[in-house]
Design a protein around this motif. Structure first.
Motif, PDB file in Angstrom:
ATOM      1  N   GLY A  14       0.815  -1.213   0.000  1.00 23.20           N
ATOM      2  CA  GLY A  14       0.000   0.000   0.000  1.00 23.20           C
ATOM      3  C   GLY A  14       0.842   1.254   0.000  1.00 23.20           C
ATOM      4  O   GLY A  14       0.504   2.247  -0.654  1.00 23.20           O
ATOM      5  N   ALA A  15       1.966   1.233   0.742  1.00 22.64           N
ATOM      6  CA  ALA A  15       2.869   2.392   0.754  1.00 22.64           C
ATOM      7  C   ALA A  15       3.477   2.615  -0.623  1.00 22.64           C
ATOM      8  O   ALA A  15       3.588   3.759  -1.083  1.00 22.64           O
ATOM      9  N   MET A  16       3.858   1.540  -1.295  1.00 26.59           N
ATOM     10  CA  MET A  16       4.419   1.673  -2.638  1.00 26.59           C
ATOM     11  C   MET A  16       3.378   2.228  -3.600  1.00 26.59           C
ATOM     12  O   MET A  16       3.661   3.111  -4.406  1.00 26.59           O
ATOM     13  N   LEU A  17       2.170   1.718  -3.501  1.00 28.70           N
ATOM     14  CA  LEU A  17       1.091   2.185  -4.360  1.00 28.70           C
ATOM     15  C   LEU A  17       0.859   3.686  -4.168  1.00 28.70           C
ATOM     16  O   LEU A  17       0.717   4.440  -5.148  1.00 28.70           O
ATOM     17  N   ALA A  18       0.832   4.125  -2.916  1.00 31.98           N
ATOM     18  CA  ALA A  18       0.641   5.556  -2.639  1.00 31.98           C
ATOM     19  C   ALA A  18       1.779   6.379  -3.234  1.00 31.98           C
ATOM     20  O   ALA A  18       1.552   7.464  -3.791  1.00 31.98           O
ATOM     21  N   GLY A  19       3.007   5.865  -3.122  1.00 28.42           N
ATOM     22  CA  GLY A  19       4.147   6.571  -3.690  1.00 28.42           C
ATOM     23  C   GLY A  19       4.074   6.675  -5.203  1.00 28.42           C
ATOM     24  O   GLY A  19       4.391   7.726  -5.779  1.00 28.42           O
ATOM     25  N   TRP A  20       3.655   5.605  -5.858  1.00 24.94           N
ATOM     26  CA  TRP A  20       3.520   5.637  -7.318  1.00 24.94           C
ATOM     27  C   TRP A  20       2.455   6.635  -7.757  1.00 24.94           C
ATOM     28  O   TRP A  20       2.633   7.366  -8.719  1.00 24.94           O
ATOM     29  N   ILE A  21       1.342   6.627  -7.033  1.00 24.90           N
ATOM     30  CA  ILE A  21       0.246   7.533  -7.392  1.00 24.90           C
ATOM     31  C   ILE A  21       0.693   8.985  -7.240  1.00 24.90           C
ATOM     32  O   ILE A  21       0.465   9.822  -8.122  1.00 24.90           O
ATOM     33  N   SER A  22       1.350   9.295  -6.115  1.00 26.80           N
ATOM     34  CA  SER A  22       1.803  10.674  -5.910  1.00 26.80           C
ATOM     35  C   SER A  22       2.874  11.058  -6.918  1.00 26.80           C
ATOM     36  O   SER A  22       3.045  12.235  -7.242  1.00 26.80           O
ATOM     37  N   GLY A  23       3.590  10.048  -7.441  1.00 26.13           N
ATOM     38  CA  GLY A  23       4.612  10.311  -8.446  1.00 26.13           C
ATOM     39  C   GLY A  23       4.070  10.423  -9.854  1.00 26.13           C
ATOM     40  O   GLY A  23       4.831  10.662 -10.794  1.00 26.13           O
ATOM     41  N   GLY A  24       2.763  10.234 -10.014  1.00 29.60           N
ATOM     42  CA  GLY A  24       2.134  10.436 -11.312  1.00 29.60           C
ATOM     43  C   GLY A  24       2.096   9.232 -12.222  1.00 29.60           C
ATOM     44  O   GLY A  24       1.881   9.381 -13.437  1.00 29.60           O
ATOM     45  N   LEU A  25       2.272   8.023 -11.673  1.00 30.12           N
ATOM     46  CA  LEU A  25       2.204   6.830 -12.516  1.00 30.12           C
ATOM     47  C   LEU A  25       0.804   6.694 -13.118  1.00 30.12           C
ATOM     48  O   LEU A  25      -0.200   6.868 -12.426  1.00 30.12           O
ATOM     49  N   LYS A  26       0.740   6.405 -14.395  1.00 27.52           N
ATOM     50  CA  LYS A  26      -0.547   6.322 -15.075  1.00 27.52           C
ATOM     51  C   LYS A  26      -1.366   5.138 -14.574  1.00 27.52           C
ATOM     52  O   LYS A  26      -0.848   4.043 -14.412  1.00 27.52           O
ATOM     53  N   ARG A  27      -2.647   5.362 -14.352  1.00 28.89           N
ATOM     54  CA  ARG A  27      -3.485   4.323 -13.766  1.00 28.89           C
ATOM     55  C   ARG A  27      -3.600   3.090 -14.649  1.00 28.89           C
ATOM     56  O   ARG A  27      -3.719   1.964 -14.159  1.00 28.89           O
ATOM     57  N   ASP A  28      -3.556   3.285 -15.962  1.00 30.27           N
ATOM     58  CA  ASP A  28      -3.703   2.150 -16.878  1.00 30.27           C
ATOM     59  C   ASP A  28      -2.476   1.252 -16.882  1.00 30.27           C
ATOM     60  O   ASP A  28      -2.517   0.154 -17.449  1.00 30.27           O
ATOM     61  N   VAL A  30      -1.066   0.007 -14.160  1.00 29.77           N
ATOM     62  CA  VAL A  30      -0.966  -0.739 -12.906  1.00 29.77           C
ATOM     63  C   VAL A  30      -2.192  -1.629 -12.683  1.00 29.77           C
ATOM     64  O   VAL A  30      -3.328  -1.216 -12.921  1.00 29.77           O
ATOM     65  N   THR A  31      -1.927  -2.846 -12.203  1.00 28.16           N
ATOM     66  CA  THR A  31      -2.971  -3.732 -11.713  1.00 28.16           C
ATOM     67  C   THR A  31      -2.603  -4.155 -10.295  1.00 28.16           C
ATOM     68  O   THR A  31      -1.460  -4.557 -10.042  1.00 28.16           O
ATOM     69  N   VAL A  32      -3.539  -4.047  -9.379  1.00 27.76           N
ATOM     70  CA  VAL A  32      -3.331  -4.469  -7.996  1.00 27.76           C
ATOM     71  C   VAL A  32      -4.143  -5.733  -7.747  1.00 27.76           C
ATOM     72  O   VAL A  32      -5.355  -5.759  -7.976  1.00 27.76           O
ATOM     73  N   SER A  43      -9.503   3.163  -0.773  1.00 28.39           N
ATOM     74  CA  SER A  43      -9.677   4.582  -1.078  1.00 28.39           C
ATOM     75  C   SER A  43      -8.703   5.038  -2.160  1.00 28.39           C
ATOM     76  O   SER A  43      -9.083   5.786  -3.072  1.00 28.39           O
ATOM     77  N   LEU A  44      -7.451   4.576  -2.081  1.00 29.20           N
ATOM     78  CA  LEU A  44      -6.461   4.908  -3.105  1.00 29.20           C
ATOM     79  C   LEU A  44      -6.882   4.380  -4.473  1.00 29.20           C
ATOM     80  O   LEU A  44      -6.790   5.076  -5.481  1.00 29.20           O
ATOM     81  N   LEU A  45      -7.365   3.149  -4.490  1.00 26.18           N
ATOM     82  CA  LEU A  45      -7.782   2.529  -5.746  1.00 26.18           C
ATOM     83  C   LEU A  45      -8.984   3.263  -6.342  1.00 26.18           C
ATOM     84  O   LEU A  45      -9.036   3.527  -7.543  1.00 26.18           O
ATOM     85  N   ASP A  46      -9.942   3.589  -5.483  1.00 27.68           N
ATOM     86  CA  ASP A  46     -11.148   4.272  -5.966  1.00 27.68           C
ATOM     87  C   ASP A  46     -10.820   5.661  -6.506  1.00 27.68           C
ATOM     88  O   ASP A  46     -11.331   6.069  -7.557  1.00 27.68           O
ATOM     89  N   SER A  47      -9.971   6.398  -5.778  1.00 27.89           N
ATOM     90  CA  SER A  47      -9.680   7.775  -6.187  1.00 27.89           C
ATOM     91  C   SER A  47      -8.791   7.848  -7.419  1.00 27.89           C
ATOM     92  O   SER A  47      -8.878   8.793  -8.195  1.00 27.89           O
TER      93      SER A  47
END
Length: 267
Positions: A14-28, A30-32, A43-47
């Motif tokens: 979850g911490a890595m996922l949050a870091g990627w999102i804040s770093g601007g990684l494109k949603r398409d 990534v698959t979790v 909440s991170l996934l939904d937003s």
């Protein structure tokens, strides 16, 4: 980063996922995969709109596969991953106690990176030890470094056996720092301070010292000497902490025990 699959979105995932999102990684990209993500991860996934699955999807191929599940359930998870990997997949493990040979036996001869992060990664201030096998190209290593850097400082080692020493120092290290706070607070209580006050003083001092070490860029011996006036109070304390039977031999024994235990767990 096409085809990035994160398996396991607990504390570290979850911490890595949050870091990627804040770093601007494109949603398409990534698959979790996690059957029961925490409310924070949901909440991170939904937003973010990142794809979430409870099991490996049929229409996904992992160019980079990050394994962040608990070691005790790793064997069951690995059995499900064959459909989403191929000979071009880069595997990155953040699971303690699992060697690359363990993964090679179950996933095949792939490019693999073994890491050992620590808990400050959950606030973006981790230290992550990493080792890459011989199949990892420079380009793949650069990508792995970028992904891991989302949660802290990445330090690469040249031998997989060094991961055990990294585990002893930084993997387990936050617990030593927390215990130092406990010891300082207890010593303050024994000197007559209110227990809560002693804990606030110890906690704030360790946090402040860490920030000073970080912000100034000076090394630890220099900062220690800056605090230590000849014949003063700090010198009186360090006379005990730096004695032949002081803190260094205690840490030598403690880290040796941690390193040995890491070797046994990786067995």
């Amino acid at each position: 980063m096409d085809g990035l699959v994160l398996v396991g979105a607990g504390n570290m995932g979850g911490a890595m996922l949050a870091g990627w999102i804040s770093g601007g990684l494109k949603r398409d990209d990534v698959t979790v995969i996690d059957p029961n993500p925490s409310n924070r991860v949901k909440s991170l996934l939904d937003s973010s709109g990142i794809r979430h699955a409870v099991a490996p999807p049929d229409n996904v191929k992992a160019r980079i596969l990050i394994l962040a599940v608990k070691p005790q359930v790793m064997y069951a998870v690995l059995d499900t991953l064959a459909p989403i990997i191929d000979e071009n997949t880069l595997v990155i493990s953040v699971a303690a106690g699992k060697t690359l040979s363990y993964f090679e036996e179950r996933l095949g001869p792939l490019a693999m990176v073994r890491t050992i992060p620590n808990t400050p990664a959950m606030v973006g201030r981790g230290v992550i030890g990493a080792f890459a096998n011989g199949r990892v190209s420079e380009d793949a290593r650069t990508k792995a470094d970028a992904l891991l850097s989302a949660v802290g400082q990445v330090e690469w080692v040249e031998k997989e056996a060094d991961i055990d020493a990294v585990t002893a120092i930084s993997g387990s290290g936050p617990a030593y720092a927390f215990y130092l706070v406990e010891c300082m607070a207890e010593a303050g209580r024994k000197l007559g301070l209110d227990a809560d006050l002693a804990m606030r003083l110890a906690r704030g001092t360790v946090i402040g010292a860490g920030a000073l070490l970080d912000k100034t860029g000076d090394d630890a011996p220099s900062l220690r000497k800056n605090v230590t006036s000849p014949g003063g109070t700090t010198a009186a304390a360090l006379e005990h902490l730096m004695a032949e039977d002081g803190l260094q031999p205690v840490f030598d024994r403690a880290l040796e025990a941690a390193c040995k235990r890491s070797q046994e767990l990786a067995g």
